[in-house]
Write an enzyme that holds these catalytic residues in place. Structure first.
Site, PDB file in Angstrom:
ATOM      1  N   TYR A  36      15.302  28.930  44.900  1.00 43.95           N
ATOM      2  CA  TYR A  36      16.649  29.521  44.865  1.00 43.95           C
ATOM      3  C   TYR A  36      17.683  28.513  45.391  1.00 43.95           C
ATOM      4  CZ  TYR A  36      20.783  31.945  46.520  1.00 43.95           C
ATOM      5  OH  TYR A  36      22.093  32.279  46.764  1.00 43.95           O
ATOM      6  N   SER A  88      25.983  28.170  48.305  1.00 42.36           N
ATOM      7  CA  SER A  88      25.354  28.771  49.477  1.00 42.36           C
ATOM      8  C   SER A  88      25.091  27.708  50.530  1.00 42.36           C
ATOM      9  CB  SER A  88      24.040  29.394  49.025  1.00 42.36           C
ATOM     10  OG  SER A  88      23.229  29.669  50.133  1.00 42.36           O
ATOM     11  N   LYS A 110      21.047  26.310  43.489  1.00 40.85           N
ATOM     12  CA  LYS A 110      22.443  26.193  43.925  1.00 40.85           C
ATOM     13  C   LYS A 110      22.826  24.704  44.017  1.00 40.85           C
ATOM     14  CE  LYS A 110      23.445  30.357  43.985  1.00 40.85           C
ATOM     15  NZ  LYS A 110      24.460  30.907  43.127  1.00 40.85           N
TER      16      LYS A 110
HETATM   17  N1  LIG Z   1      24.672  37.717  49.236  1.00 44.78           N
HETATM   18  C1  LIG Z   1      24.333  36.599  49.846  1.00 44.78           C
HETATM   19  O1  LIG Z   1      23.757  36.612  50.928  1.00 44.78           O
HETATM   20  C2  LIG Z   1      24.684  35.252  49.223  1.00 44.78           C
HETATM   21  C3  LIG Z   1      24.711  34.108  50.046  1.00 44.78           C
HETATM   22  C4  LIG Z   1      25.028  32.881  49.456  1.00 44.78           C
HETATM   23  C5  LIG Z   1      25.303  32.802  48.097  1.00 44.78           C
HETATM   24  N2  LIG Z   1      25.261  33.929  47.330  1.00 44.78           N
HETATM   25  C6  LIG Z   1      25.526  33.811  45.891  1.00 44.78           C
HETATM   26  O2  LIG Z   1      26.605  34.668  45.554  1.00 44.78           O
HETATM   27  C7  LIG Z   1      26.438  35.173  44.239  1.00 44.78           C
HETATM   28  C8  LIG Z   1      26.557  36.676  44.277  1.00 44.78           C
HETATM   29  O3  LIG Z   1      25.572  37.186  45.157  1.00 44.78           O
HETATM   30  P1  LIG Z   1      25.406  38.741  45.416  1.00 44.78           P
HETATM   31  O4  LIG Z   1      24.930  38.910  46.796  1.00 44.78           O
HETATM   32  O5  LIG Z   1      26.611  39.446  44.970  1.00 44.78           O
HETATM   33  O6  LIG Z   1      24.197  39.040  44.427  1.00 44.78           O
HETATM   34  P2  LIG Z   1      23.997  40.292  43.469  1.00 44.78           P
HETATM   35  O7  LIG Z   1      22.612  40.239  42.954  1.00 44.78           O
HETATM   36  O8  LIG Z   1      24.443  41.539  44.129  1.00 44.78           O
HETATM   37  O9  LIG Z   1      25.038  39.946  42.290  1.00 44.78           O
HETATM   38  C9  LIG Z   1      24.732  39.061  41.240  1.00 44.78           C
HETATM   39  C10 LIG Z   1      25.036  39.778  39.938  1.00 44.78           C
HETATM   40  O10 LIG Z   1      24.745  38.881  38.859  1.00 44.78           O
HETATM   41  C11 LIG Z   1      24.088  39.597  37.836  1.00 44.78           C
HETATM   42  N3  LIG Z   1      23.303  38.614  37.063  1.00 44.78           N
HETATM   43  C12 LIG Z   1      22.207  37.920  37.441  1.00 44.78           C
HETATM   44  N4  LIG Z   1      21.791  37.122  36.437  1.00 44.78           N
HETATM   45  C13 LIG Z   1      22.654  37.306  35.407  1.00 44.78           C
HETATM   46  C14 LIG Z   1      22.755  36.771  34.090  1.00 44.78           C
HETATM   47  N5  LIG Z   1      21.849  35.904  33.607  1.00 44.78           N
HETATM   48  N6  LIG Z   1      23.776  37.172  33.292  1.00 44.78           N
HETATM   49  C15 LIG Z   1      24.688  38.072  33.745  1.00 44.78           C
HETATM   50  N7  LIG Z   1      24.628  38.628  34.974  1.00 44.78           N
HETATM   51  C16 LIG Z   1      23.629  38.248  35.801  1.00 44.78           C
HETATM   52  C17 LIG Z   1      23.263  40.663  38.547  1.00 44.78           C
HETATM   53  O11 LIG Z   1      22.996  41.795  37.745  1.00 44.78           O
HETATM   54  C18 LIG Z   1      24.167  41.036  39.730  1.00 44.78           C
HETATM   55  O12 LIG Z   1      24.977  42.149  39.444  1.00 44.78           O
HETATM   56  C19 LIG Z   1      25.090  34.675  43.767  1.00 44.78           C
HETATM   57  O13 LIG Z   1      25.299  33.534  42.970  1.00 44.78           O
HETATM   58  C20 LIG Z   1      24.378  34.308  45.046  1.00 44.78           C
HETATM   59  O14 LIG Z   1      23.429  33.303  44.848  1.00 44.78           O
HETATM   60  C21 LIG Z   1      24.977  35.153  47.872  1.00 44.78           C
END
Ligand SMILES: NC(=O)c1ccc[n+]([C@@H]2O[C@H](COP(=O)([O-])OP(=O)(O)OC[C@H]3O[C@@H](n4cnc5c(N)ncnc54)[C@H](O)[C@@H]3O)[C@@H](O)[C@H]2O)c1
Length: 386
Positions: free
Chosen positions: A194, A168, A198
């Protein structure tokens, strides 16, 4: 004699600068095409927002997908296949193998690696709510850092050493310069647990690559993913009050929330409100396929980080205006005080991804708003149908 010398140096130049590079290029192209057809990708957190959109793109490009998720942040009945993945199957006409597995569960993870011949992993699974991470930091460290290192351990044990990691822009902390390049310092001024998770996982992966040259890792630093798949079947489905701007705006538009609070209107930006680099979720998803291809390029070893953004920032009020125009709805908002920890502007220099991943964002702000609205209109309660 001179004529002969001239001729042989000409042959040498053609051989050195044309034939050899062409050979490398063909070898790489063949291996990429072969990988698409035969490759099995394990997608952790595959039922989430970014995960589900990436699974669509993987299936469209003939990859075999194994998705795992513990359903902590996606809609599912019991331990059933999450609704998002059922919809991915509807969009692509392909089936997704799914396991309800927590990345912290070493035995369960190992079973998945034993059941399938996995080539590479795309690692999305994480908790991602910035505010919540301040309240329950240990849960975040255990899930995001502990879970990731368990995953890497199981990967290594099973000889799988190719990984794309969801990082991120938060790893950059408060920007020291704009646009942010990958050379910007990381880990300094990460203001919440958070963001630190990362940063720590990136550092763990760098150490893993140093310890074993077989590892190939791509760190993708996302800016602000928004939008939804053009079908309107999948999109962002935050539980509770949305943390991000776009889902909030769209919930106001659909009548689920009364008005948007705009935090800060005296920043040194175009209209005083905060500026961010928004990127369409389908562009972001395609970035992951490009990262997989990059790992197969000759001489790619160790790790490399890439920004995934558009390189263009929009203010909160610009986003509100664009969304109003696309949806035909008025978005009620009020300007309130700045929020602690917020910054005036943040946007990417995305030129490294363009040069080395052959990737660039193609969808504009209008497409981002149109697709968000299409998803919200068709699914006012998100994935929950009743
Ligand atoms: N959406 C954003 O704005 C954004 C920005 C930068 C980085 N990210 C990163 O991208 C990735 C995906 O983000 P997203 O927006 O799709 O989030 P999200 O919460 O929609 O998806 C993450 C998924 O991981 C699953 N999960 C969490 N912990 C888990 C575990 N211990 N074991 C198995 N599954 C688990 C959750 O159930 C969820 O379905 C994350 O790592 C997030 O930090 C997201």
């Amino acid at each position: 004699m001179i004529h002969l010398l001239y001729k042989s140096s000409y042959v040498f130049v053609v051989f050195y600068y044309v034939i050899i590079p062409l050979g490398y290029l063909t070898k790489w192209w063949v291996s990429v095409e072969k990988m698409k057809g035969n490759s099995t990708i394990l997608v952790t957190g595959g039922a989430g927002y970014v995960g589900s959109h990436t699974v669509v793109e993987l299936l469209k490009n003939n990859y075999t997908v194994i998705a795992i998720d513990n359903n902590v942040n996606c809609y599912a009945t019991g331990k059933d296949k999450p609704e998002s993945l059922k919809r991915v199957e509807k969009i692509t006409g392909e089936s997704v193998t799914y396991y309800n597995v927590d990345i912290r569960d070493k035995e369960a993870l190992d079973k998945v690696f034993k059941l399938h011949k996995i080539d590479s992993v795309i690692h999305f699974a994480a908790l991602k709510a910035v505010g919540e991470s301040v309240q329950i930091p240990l849960t975040y460290y255990q899930n995001n850092v502990g879970g990731s290192s368990t995953l890497f351990e199981v990967m290594a044990k099973n000889g799988v050493k190719k990984l794309v990691f969801s990082s991120s822009a938060t790893v950059y902390g408060t920007p020291q310069f704009l646009p942010i390049t990958e050379k910007h310092p990381t880990g300094q001024g990460c203001t919440n647990p958070y963001g630190k998770t990362k940063y720590f996982v990136e550092e763990i992966l760098k150490d893993v690559c140093t310890s074993d040259s077989d590892w190939k890792v791509v760190l993708l630093r996302y800016f602000n993913p928004v939008g939804a798949h053009e079908s309107g079947l999948i999109g962002e489905d935050p539980s509770g009050i949305p943390n991000n701007l776009m889902p909030y705006i769209s919930q106001v538009a659909v009548g689920r929330r009364e008005k948007l609070q705009v935090f800060g209107s005296d920043y040194p930006t175009v209209d005083g409100t905060g500026v961010r680099d928004y990127i369409h979720i389908s562009d972001l998803a395609i970035g992951h396929l490009k990262a997989l291809e990059r790992m197969l390029q000759p001489h790619y070893t160790s790790w490399k980080a890439y920004n995934l953004g558009t390189g263009r920032g929009y203010s909160v009020l610009e986003m509100v205006k664009a969304f109003s125009e696309v949806s035909g709805r008025q978005i009620k908002y009020e300007l309130v005080e700045r929020r602690e920890g917020d910054i005036a502007a943040c946007y990417a220099d995305a030129s490294l991804a363009r040069a080395e991943l052959n990737w660039t964002a193609t969808r504009d702000i209008k497409a981002m708003c149109r697709d968000t609205w299409n998803w919200q209109k068709k699914n006012p309660k998100g994935f929950q149908t009743s």
